[in-house]
Design a protein around this motif. Structure first.
Motif, PDB file in Angstrom:
ATOM      1  N   MET A   1      17.744 -13.021  37.511  1.00 18.11           N
ATOM      2  CA  MET A   1      18.922 -13.264  36.776  1.00 18.11           C
ATOM      3  C   MET A   1      18.981 -13.805  35.589  1.00 18.11           C
ATOM      4  SD  MET A   1      22.491 -14.920  38.897  1.00 18.11           S
ATOM      5  CE  MET A   1      22.738 -13.204  39.397  1.00 18.11           C
ATOM      6  N   ARG A   2      18.239 -14.513  35.057  1.00 13.35           N
ATOM      7  CA  ARG A   2      18.269 -15.345  33.831  1.00 13.35           C
ATOM      8  C   ARG A   2      18.156 -14.906  32.808  1.00 13.35           C
ATOM      9  NH1 ARG A   2      16.337 -21.262  32.253  1.00 13.35           N
ATOM     10  NH2 ARG A   2      17.260 -21.057  30.960  1.00 13.35           N
ATOM     11  N   SER A   3      17.234 -13.417  32.954  1.00 13.26           N
ATOM     12  CA  SER A   3      16.787 -12.896  32.325  1.00 13.26           C
ATOM     13  C   SER A   3      17.587 -11.932  31.602  1.00 13.26           C
ATOM     14  CB  SER A   3      15.224 -11.831  32.333  1.00 13.26           C
ATOM     15  OG  SER A   3      15.579 -10.747  33.206  1.00 13.26           O
ATOM     16  N   SER A   4      18.978 -11.059  32.429  1.00 14.56           N
ATOM     17  CA  SER A   4      19.850 -10.575  32.205  1.00 14.56           C
ATOM     18  C   SER A   4      20.765 -10.973  31.434  1.00 14.56           C
ATOM     19  CB  SER A   4      20.135  -9.881  33.939  1.00 14.56           C
ATOM     20  OG  SER A   4      20.425 -10.326  34.569  1.00 14.56           O
ATOM     21  N   ALA A   5      20.953 -12.353  32.133  1.00 20.07           N
ATOM     22  CA  ALA A   5      22.086 -12.561  31.265  1.00 20.07           C
ATOM     23  C   ALA A   5      22.025 -13.048  29.341  1.00 20.07           C
ATOM     24  CB  ALA A   5      22.151 -14.422  31.871  1.00 20.07           C
ATOM     25  N   VAL A   6      20.262 -13.180  29.237  1.00 17.31           N
ATOM     26  CA  VAL A   6      19.984 -13.490  28.198  1.00 17.31           C
ATOM     27  C   VAL A   6      20.107 -11.850  27.385  1.00 17.31           C
ATOM     28  CG1 VAL A   6      17.976 -14.171  26.746  1.00 17.31           C
ATOM     29  CG2 VAL A   6      18.403 -15.672  29.050  1.00 17.31           C
ATOM     30  N   SER A   7      19.970 -11.287  27.658  1.00 16.95           N
ATOM     31  CA  SER A   7      19.751  -9.400  27.166  1.00 16.95           C
ATOM     32  C   SER A   7      21.328  -9.093  26.914  1.00 16.95           C
ATOM     33  CB  SER A   7      18.934  -8.609  28.346  1.00 16.95           C
ATOM     34  OG  SER A   7      19.728  -8.713  29.352  1.00 16.95           O
ATOM     35  N   ARG A   8      22.280  -9.498  27.828  1.00 22.98           N
ATOM     36  CA  ARG A   8      23.690  -9.073  27.879  1.00 22.98           C
ATOM     37  C   ARG A   8      24.099  -9.797  25.966  1.00 22.98           C
ATOM     38  NH1 ARG A   8      25.901 -10.289  33.145  1.00 22.98           N
ATOM     39  NH2 ARG A   8      25.032  -7.742  34.478  1.00 22.98           N
ATOM     40  N   ARG A   9      23.455 -11.163  26.294  1.00 23.36           N
ATOM     41  CA  ARG A   9      23.995 -11.860  24.188  1.00 23.36           C
ATOM     42  C   ARG A   9      23.116 -11.511  23.263  1.00 23.36           C
ATOM     43  NH1 ARG A   9      23.280 -18.242  26.527  1.00 23.36           N
ATOM     44  NH2 ARG A   9      24.636 -18.292  28.161  1.00 23.36           N
ATOM     45  N   ARG A  10      21.980 -10.989  23.965  1.00 21.84           N
ATOM     46  CA  ARG A  10      21.151 -10.258  22.907  1.00 21.84           C
ATOM     47  C   ARG A  10      22.027  -8.830  22.620  1.00 21.84           C
ATOM     48  NH1 ARG A  10      15.420 -11.762  24.444  1.00 21.84           N
ATOM     49  NH2 ARG A  10      14.848 -14.146  24.063  1.00 21.84           N
ATOM     50  N   ASP A  11      22.700  -8.592  22.942  1.00 18.67           N
ATOM     51  CA  ASP A  11      22.891  -7.453  22.610  1.00 18.67           C
ATOM     52  C   ASP A  11      23.850  -7.200  22.083  1.00 18.67           C
ATOM     53  OD1 ASP A  11      20.988  -5.811  24.641  1.00 18.67           O
ATOM     54  OD2 ASP A  11      22.158  -5.405  25.927  1.00 18.67           O
ATOM     55  N   GLU A  12      25.241  -8.191  22.100  1.00 21.32           N
ATOM     56  CA  GLU A  12      26.386  -8.075  21.130  1.00 21.32           C
ATOM     57  C   GLU A  12      25.914  -9.128  20.420  1.00 21.32           C
ATOM     58  OE1 GLU A  12      28.870  -9.806  23.837  1.00 21.32           O
ATOM     59  OE2 GLU A  12      28.608  -8.897  25.539  1.00 21.32           O
ATOM     60  N   THR A  13      24.882  -9.748  19.444  1.00 16.80           N
ATOM     61  CA  THR A  13      25.075 -10.117  18.259  1.00 16.80           C
ATOM     62  C   THR A  13      24.983  -9.447  17.387  1.00 16.80           C
ATOM     63  OG1 THR A  13      22.297  -9.917  18.272  1.00 16.80           O
ATOM     64  CG2 THR A  13      23.178 -12.193  19.690  1.00 16.80           C
ATOM     65  N   GLY A  14      26.106  -9.527  16.381  1.00 17.68           N
ATOM     66  CA  GLY A  14      26.424  -9.113  15.306  1.00 17.68           C
ATOM     67  C   GLY A  14      27.487  -8.410  15.424  1.00 17.68           C
ATOM     68  N   SER A  15      28.456  -8.344  16.977  1.00 19.85           N
ATOM     69  CA  SER A  15      29.028  -6.791  16.488  1.00 19.85           C
ATOM     70  C   SER A  15      30.620  -7.932  16.148  1.00 19.85           C
ATOM     71  CB  SER A  15      29.163  -7.089  18.253  1.00 19.85           C
ATOM     72  OG  SER A  15      29.698  -7.993  18.931  1.00 19.85           O
ATOM     73  N   ALA A  16      30.523  -9.093  15.900  1.00 18.54           N
ATOM     74  CA  ALA A  16      30.993  -9.533  15.460  1.00 18.54           C
ATOM     75  C   ALA A  16      31.419  -9.463  13.766  1.00 18.54           C
ATOM     76  CB  ALA A  16      31.669 -10.971  15.786  1.00 18.54           C
ATOM     77  N   LEU A  17      30.590  -9.442  13.645  1.00 19.90           N
ATOM     78  CA  LEU A  17      30.600  -9.290  12.687  1.00 19.90           C
ATOM     79  C   LEU A  17      30.951  -7.557  11.960  1.00 19.90           C
ATOM     80  CD1 LEU A  17      29.313 -10.094   9.055  1.00 19.90           C
ATOM     81  CD2 LEU A  17      27.253  -9.287   9.866  1.00 19.90           C
ATOM     82  N   VAL A  18      30.443  -7.044  12.511  1.00 19.42           N
ATOM     83  CA  VAL A  18      30.759  -5.295  12.242  1.00 19.42           C
ATOM     84  C   VAL A  18      32.338  -5.016  12.441  1.00 19.42           C
ATOM     85  CG1 VAL A  18      30.673  -3.059  13.542  1.00 19.42           C
ATOM     86  CG2 VAL A  18      28.378  -4.606  12.893  1.00 19.42           C
ATOM     87  N   GLU A  19      32.908  -5.667  13.905  1.00 21.57           N
ATOM     88  CA  GLU A  19      34.093  -5.867  13.909  1.00 21.57           C
ATOM     89  C   GLU A  19      34.897  -6.344  12.405  1.00 21.57           C
ATOM     90  OE1 GLU A  19      34.898  -7.768  17.502  1.00 21.57           O
ATOM     91  OE2 GLU A  19      34.072  -5.957  18.191  1.00 21.57           O
ATOM     92  N   LEU A  20      34.773  -7.209  12.127  1.00 20.45           N
ATOM     93  CA  LEU A  20      35.227  -8.151  10.976  1.00 20.45           C
ATOM     94  C   LEU A  20      35.442  -7.246   9.659  1.00 20.45           C
ATOM     95  CD1 LEU A  20      36.638 -10.623   9.962  1.00 20.45           C
ATOM     96  CD2 LEU A  20      34.633 -11.623   9.288  1.00 20.45           C
ATOM     97  N   SER A  21      34.250  -6.933   9.402  1.00 17.77           N
ATOM     98  CA  SER A  21      33.946  -5.768   8.340  1.00 17.77           C
ATOM     99  C   SER A  21      34.972  -4.746   7.797  1.00 17.77           C
ATOM    100  CB  SER A  21      33.030  -5.557   8.123  1.00 17.77           C
ATOM    101  OG  SER A  21      31.644  -6.137   8.177  1.00 17.77           O
ATOM    102  N   TRP A  22      35.247  -4.261   9.926  1.00 16.65           N
ATOM    103  CA  TRP A  22      36.341  -2.984   9.888  1.00 16.65           C
ATOM    104  C   TRP A  22      37.622  -3.446   9.939  1.00 16.65           C
ATOM    105  CZ3 TRP A  22      34.896   1.538   8.737  1.00 16.65           C
ATOM    106  CH2 TRP A  22      34.134   2.245   9.154  1.00 16.65           C
ATOM    107  N   LEU A  23      37.958  -4.228  10.189  1.00 16.19           N
ATOM    108  CA  LEU A  23      39.331  -4.827  10.410  1.00 16.19           C
ATOM    109  C   LEU A  23      39.272  -5.896   8.765  1.00 16.19           C
ATOM    110  CD1 LEU A  23      41.001  -5.887  12.344  1.00 16.19           C
ATOM    111  CD2 LEU A  23      40.439  -8.038  11.770  1.00 16.19           C
ATOM    112  N   ALA A  24      38.923  -6.120   8.207  1.00 15.44           N
ATOM    113  CA  ALA A  24      38.758  -5.847   6.649  1.00 15.44           C
ATOM    114  C   ALA A  24      39.009  -5.135   5.527  1.00 15.44           C
ATOM    115  CB  ALA A  24      37.557  -7.037   6.001  1.00 15.44           C
ATOM    116  N   ILE A  25      37.418  -3.940   5.732  1.00 19.13           N
ATOM    117  CA  ILE A  25      38.506  -2.139   5.454  1.00 19.13           C
ATOM    118  C   ILE A  25      39.603  -2.301   5.136  1.00 19.13           C
ATOM    119  CG2 ILE A  25      38.158  -0.341   4.863  1.00 19.13           C
ATOM    120  CD1 ILE A  25      35.040  -1.550   4.744  1.00 19.13           C
ATOM    121  N   ILE A  26      40.026  -2.061   7.364  1.00 21.78           N
ATOM    122  CA  ILE A  26      41.160  -1.170   7.245  1.00 21.78           C
ATOM    123  C   ILE A  26      42.527  -2.008   6.977  1.00 21.78           C
ATOM    124  CG2 ILE A  26      42.848  -1.386   9.929  1.00 21.78           C
ATOM    125  CD1 ILE A  26      40.013  -0.780  11.108  1.00 21.78           C
TER     126      ILE A  26
END
Length: 160
Positions: A1-26
């Motif tokens: 169970m612990r490994s699935s929680a860690v893998s979810r966190r790793r999948d979302e790393t960096g998405s805030a930076l991408v969202e912020l970049s698109w929001l800044a451009i828009i």
């Protein structure tokens, strides 16, 4: 169970930076366009106001009405070009209130109105026909003093 929680966190790393970049451009691109458009309109307003003032002076200092009208129209084009808006279109209307036949008689009031327009920069053609423009107008009133030197009358008196 612990490994699935860690893998979810790793999948979302960096998405805030991408969202912020698109929001800044828009958000920044329209904001920059608005600022540039406001500066263009302000430049056109200053140019139109200066053109009306210079045209009124040129008309008032001319020896007669026909010469005054020609000088006023030429001055409007020159002032618009000097202000950095050489392609700005303008219409000049000259009116005068006078007790005599000439606008250069004493107690006459000359009013010069300059109607102009400024095209907004980088306006997308997909939104409509041609470029969007802002209409500008300015007027300047020049009173002719009661005691005006009349060259024609002075020449007639000198001949006598």
């Amino acid at each position: 169970m612990r490994s699935s929680a860690v893998s979810r966190r790793r999948d979302e790393t960096g998405s805030a930076l991408v969202e912020l970049s698109w929001l800044a451009i828009i958000l920044l691109v329209p904001l920059i366009w608005i600022v540039i458009s406001v500066f263009e309109v302000q430049q056109g307003a200053f140019a139109t106001s200066a053109a009306a003032r210079a045209a009124g002076r040129a008309y008032a200092l001319a020896p007669d009405d026909a010469t005054g009208e020609a000088r006023a129209r030429a001055v409007v084009e020159q002032v618009l070009a000097d202000q950095g808006t050489p392609g700005q279109r303008a219409r000049v209307d000259i009116t005068c209130e006078t007790p005599a036949d000439s606008c250069h008689a004493g107690t006459a009031v000359i009013t010069v109105r300059v109607d102009s327009g400024v095209d907004l920069p980088f306006f997308p053609a997909i939104l409509g026909e041609g470029a969007a423009s802002v209409s500008l107008d300015a007027s300047h009133t020049v009173p002719i003093g009661q005691y005006v030197e009349s060259a024609a009358e002075d020449e007639e008196q000198a001949e006598r």
